[in-house]
Design an enzyme around this catalytic site. Sequence first.
Site, PDB file in Angstrom:
ATOM      1  N   ALA A   9       1.120  -1.615   0.193  1.00  0.00           N
ATOM      2  CA  ALA A   9      -0.287   0.093   0.355  1.00  0.00           C
ATOM      3  C   ALA A   9       1.021   0.964  -0.292  1.00  0.00           C
ATOM      4  O   ALA A   9       0.164   1.849   0.805  1.00  0.00           O
ATOM      5  CB  ALA A   9      -0.958   0.269   0.825  1.00  0.00           C
ATOM      6  N   ALA A  10       2.058   1.547  -0.413  1.00  0.00           N
ATOM      7  CA  ALA A  10       3.033   2.131  -0.496  1.00  0.00           C
ATOM      8  C   ALA A  10       2.450   3.521  -1.939  1.00  0.00           C
ATOM      9  O   ALA A  10       3.287   4.152  -1.898  1.00  0.00           O
ATOM     10  CB  ALA A  10       4.629   1.944  -0.203  1.00  0.00           C
ATOM     11  N   ARG A  15      -2.825   9.000 -10.547  1.00  0.00           N
ATOM     12  CA  ARG A  15      -4.228   9.319 -11.343  1.00  0.00           C
ATOM     13  C   ARG A  15      -5.544   9.682  -9.374  1.00  0.00           C
ATOM     14  O   ARG A  15      -6.659   9.998 -10.361  1.00  0.00           O
ATOM     15  CB  ARG A  15      -4.099   8.057 -11.836  1.00  0.00           C
ATOM     16  CG  ARG A  15      -3.582   8.234 -13.151  1.00  0.00           C
ATOM     17  CD  ARG A  15      -3.710   7.276 -13.859  1.00  0.00           C
ATOM     18  NE  ARG A  15      -3.386   5.799 -13.671  1.00  0.00           N
ATOM     19  CZ  ARG A  15      -3.328   4.337 -13.350  1.00  0.00           C
ATOM     20  NH1 ARG A  15      -4.289   4.316 -14.828  1.00  0.00           N
ATOM     21  NH2 ARG A  15      -2.931   3.361 -12.979  1.00  0.00           N
ATOM     22  N   LYS A  22      -4.039   7.251  -1.718  1.00  0.00           N
ATOM     23  CA  LYS A  22      -5.052   6.320  -2.745  1.00  0.00           C
ATOM     24  C   LYS A  22      -5.650   5.442  -1.886  1.00  0.00           C
ATOM     25  O   LYS A  22      -7.572   5.032  -1.858  1.00  0.00           O
ATOM     26  CB  LYS A  22      -4.285   5.314  -3.691  1.00  0.00           C
ATOM     27  CG  LYS A  22      -5.481   4.556  -4.351  1.00  0.00           C
ATOM     28  CD  LYS A  22      -5.080   4.562  -6.513  1.00  0.00           C
ATOM     29  CE  LYS A  22      -3.608   3.069  -5.423  1.00  0.00           C
ATOM     30  NZ  LYS A  22      -3.890   2.005  -7.247  1.00  0.00           N
ATOM     31  N   THR A  79       7.122  -3.171  -6.578  1.00  0.00           N
ATOM     32  CA  THR A  79       6.901  -4.398  -5.484  1.00  0.00           C
ATOM     33  C   THR A  79       7.986  -5.434  -5.341  1.00  0.00           C
ATOM     34  O   THR A  79       7.401  -6.058  -4.301  1.00  0.00           O
ATOM     35  CB  THR A  79       5.145  -5.318  -6.845  1.00  0.00           C
ATOM     36  OG1 THR A  79       6.337  -5.729  -7.570  1.00  0.00           O
ATOM     37  CG2 THR A  79       3.987  -4.103  -6.977  1.00  0.00           C
ATOM     38  N   GLU A 152       6.351  -7.773 -17.679  1.00  0.00           N
ATOM     39  CA  GLU A 152       5.092  -6.261 -17.669  1.00  0.00           C
ATOM     40  C   GLU A 152       4.241  -5.470 -18.691  1.00  0.00           C
ATOM     41  O   GLU A 152       5.550  -5.687 -20.397  1.00  0.00           O
ATOM     42  CB  GLU A 152       5.715  -5.305 -16.866  1.00  0.00           C
ATOM     43  CG  GLU A 152       5.634  -6.051 -15.486  1.00  0.00           C
ATOM     44  CD  GLU A 152       4.579  -6.123 -14.560  1.00  0.00           C
ATOM     45  OE1 GLU A 152       3.358  -5.424 -14.469  1.00  0.00           O
ATOM     46  OE2 GLU A 152       4.070  -6.908 -13.712  1.00  0.00           O
ATOM     47  N   LYS A 349     -33.131  13.790  20.931  1.00  0.00           N
ATOM     48  CA  LYS A 349     -31.937  13.425  21.452  1.00  0.00           C
ATOM     49  C   LYS A 349     -31.782  13.175  23.104  1.00  0.00           C
ATOM     50  O   LYS A 349     -32.410  13.381  23.479  1.00  0.00           O
ATOM     51  CB  LYS A 349     -30.264  14.333  21.131  1.00  0.00           C
ATOM     52  CG  LYS A 349     -29.115  13.819  21.275  1.00  0.00           C
ATOM     53  CD  LYS A 349     -28.633  15.565  21.288  1.00  0.00           C
ATOM     54  CE  LYS A 349     -27.088  14.725  21.433  1.00  0.00           C
ATOM     55  NZ  LYS A 349     -26.466  15.745  21.458  1.00  0.00           N
TER      56      LYS A 349
HETATM   57  C1  UD1 Z   1       0.856  -4.579 -10.389  1.00  0.00           C
HETATM   58  C2  UD1 Z   1       1.950  -6.311 -11.456  1.00  0.00           C
HETATM   59  C3  UD1 Z   1       0.939  -6.125 -12.648  1.00  0.00           C
HETATM   60  C4  UD1 Z   1      -0.712  -6.511 -12.396  1.00  0.00           C
HETATM   61  C5  UD1 Z   1      -1.290  -5.367 -12.031  1.00  0.00           C
HETATM   62  C6  UD1 Z   1      -2.811  -5.587 -11.071  1.00  0.00           C
HETATM   63  C7  UD1 Z   1       4.390  -5.745 -10.475  1.00  0.00           C
HETATM   64  C8  UD1 Z   1       5.344  -5.609 -11.466  1.00  0.00           C
HETATM   65  N1  UD1 Z   1       3.223  -5.824 -11.761  1.00  0.00           N
HETATM   66  O1  UD1 Z   1       1.428  -3.483 -11.422  1.00  0.00           O
HETATM   67  O2  UD1 Z   1       1.779  -7.727 -12.816  1.00  0.00           O
HETATM   68  O3  UD1 Z   1      -0.940  -7.363 -13.866  1.00  0.00           O
HETATM   69  O4  UD1 Z   1      -0.210  -4.921 -10.542  1.00  0.00           O
HETATM   70  O5  UD1 Z   1      -3.016  -4.931 -10.934  1.00  0.00           O
HETATM   71  O6  UD1 Z   1       3.745  -6.111  -9.513  1.00  0.00           O
HETATM   72  N2  UD1 Z   1       3.891  -0.761  -4.371  1.00  0.00           N
HETATM   73  C9  UD1 Z   1       4.072  -0.779  -3.152  1.00  0.00           C
HETATM   74  N3  UD1 Z   1       5.433  -0.258  -3.444  1.00  0.00           N
HETATM   75  C10 UD1 Z   1       5.735   0.088  -4.603  1.00  0.00           C
HETATM   76  C11 UD1 Z   1       5.108  -0.180  -5.552  1.00  0.00           C
HETATM   77  C12 UD1 Z   1       4.341  -0.378  -5.782  1.00  0.00           C
HETATM   78  O7  UD1 Z   1       3.657  -1.197  -1.811  1.00  0.00           O
HETATM   79  O8  UD1 Z   1       6.899   1.085  -5.087  1.00  0.00           O
HETATM   80  C13 UD1 Z   1       2.094  -1.293  -4.310  1.00  0.00           C
HETATM   81  C14 UD1 Z   1       0.963  -0.369  -4.966  1.00  0.00           C
HETATM   82  O9  UD1 Z   1       1.101   0.585  -3.227  1.00  0.00           O
HETATM   83  C15 UD1 Z   1      -0.463  -0.887  -4.809  1.00  0.00           C
HETATM   84  C16 UD1 Z   1       0.516  -2.355  -5.645  1.00  0.00           C
HETATM   85  O10 UD1 Z   1       1.362  -2.285  -4.735  1.00  0.00           O
HETATM   86  O11 UD1 Z   1      -0.919  -1.349  -4.181  1.00  0.00           O
HETATM   87  C17 UD1 Z   1       0.814  -2.198  -7.142  1.00  0.00           C
HETATM   88  O12 UD1 Z   1       1.412  -1.393  -7.646  1.00  0.00           O
HETATM   89  P1  UD1 Z   1       1.268  -1.175  -9.157  1.00  0.00           P
HETATM   90  O13 UD1 Z   1       2.467   0.178  -8.961  1.00  0.00           O
HETATM   91  O14 UD1 Z   1      -0.180  -0.738  -9.161  1.00  0.00           O
HETATM   92  O15 UD1 Z   1       1.488  -2.189 -10.019  1.00  0.00           O
HETATM   93  P2  UD1 Z   1       1.551  -2.335 -11.435  1.00  0.00           P
HETATM   94  O16 UD1 Z   1       1.813  -1.574 -12.523  1.00  0.00           O
HETATM   95  O17 UD1 Z   1      -0.469  -2.314 -11.609  1.00  0.00           O
HETATM   96 CA    CA Z   2      -2.028  -1.066 -10.418  1.00  0.00          CA
END
Ligand code: UD1
Ligand code: CA
Length: 455
Positions: A9-10, A15, A22, A79, A152, A349
Amino acid sequence: MSLSIVILAAGKGTRMKSATTKVMHKLAGKALVEHVIDTAMQLLPQSLAVVCGNGAEQVQPLLASKQVNSVMQHEQNGTGHAVMQAQDEFADADQVLVLYGDVPLTQLSTLDDLINCGDKNSLRILTTKLADPTGYGRIVRDDASNVICITEQKDADQATLAIKEVNSGIMVLPAQWLTASLSKLENNNAQGEYYLTDMVALAVADGIAINTVCCNDNAEVAGVNTRQQLAELERHYQQLQANKLMAAGVTLADPARLDIRGDVTIGQDVSIDVNVILEGAVKIADNVTIGANCIIKDSTIAAGTEILANSMLDKATVGENVNIGPFARLRPGTVLAAQAKVGNFVETKNANIGVGSKINHLSYIGDTDMGKGVNIGAGTITCNYDGANKHRTVIGDNAFIGSDSQLVAPVTIAEGATIGAGTTLRKDAAAEALTLTKTVQRTVAGWKRPVKKKT
Ligand code: UD1
Ligand code: CA
């Protein structure tokens, strides 16, 4: 077999265009990440941690209130990097479930299926098939249909982009192997990030079995990136709630115009008109009727009660066959006994209203204990506040309060007392007697109205 859960959740949520991070945006009145936490907790994990970064100070109070650990990811390097920050949390576990804080509607049964779809030494991926897979990581399989990696969007070639099966992001990984292998992740990809998804190719190389569960309901794996997606998921969730109620015997004038933001229990043959909002913990017994535009929060309503349009109830307890509204406002601490009536433009009340007592029009009744069979005339006000302290008004059974009276608390009106219209009551009123405070009516013959002086 011990399970640790890590919720990512970082991320920034650029957007959303919001000062609120978020995962703290609300769906059905509850933060996105709280939906994920509540579902995760039902799996009874040995540890549960949320990786925070952007807006951590907004998320942490929620985590503290739910006694969930938080782990900081100071820079959002992907991630995989996020999971690295949480390594201590799953050091003793057999397996790790990774969830996303912005994917709120995954069902417990789906996560159960994922956890149980292979042995604890396998890597399990929740996938879904999308008509338009743009933006998602693609599940790449060999000719024998075995998963070989996740690619990706930004790193994919044309052939890979055509794959419709995508990574939901939700994965179960063997914990000890994950701990030993996370350091092998590299960031030489289009985004310069450490991808958790690269663990799949590493697992294949290490001979770790890969299992997938394909979720048919796209909403269960849908992430929130924009306010439009949030609104779409909200509607989807509300429709599911409405369907459940209808299946349980509730009539909804329009299932698209009911909003449930909490936990509701509703009996049979309850009828709910349009634009009703039910918030918090709401219990509604059989045969209750709720009119249009009512907002009912943290309240209990017994069988057969009718709530007419535009009424608001907050922390109220309502007995059987009560009539409320239209335009009634029941504030916290209102307790209505059976057959009571609270009509239009009445505010209550901290008030106990006895069986069959009526407050039909234009009144404020606060800090009051009212017996049964009482009739409160239009425009009666309990003056419960002296500017510093609140005081109670006690009204005995079968008392009758004339219209436009002020009851200055603390004051007691005994059983069967009658208070004349327009009384300002500052002392207790005796039982079975008439109490008046205004002068007796008299006629002044020949009296002339004042006339305007000529200047
Ligand atoms: C990610 C997946 C993708 C998947 C998609 C589904 C990876 C590399 N890609 O892409 O395969 O189809 O989710 O929605 O994992 N987050 C962190 N720290 C970070 C980056 C992200 O905590 O450094 C958290 C975000 O807050 C979020 C989640 O990880 O809750 C996903 O991150 P996001 O950047 O949205 O990944 P996507 O590019 O959508
Ligand atoms: Ca995402």
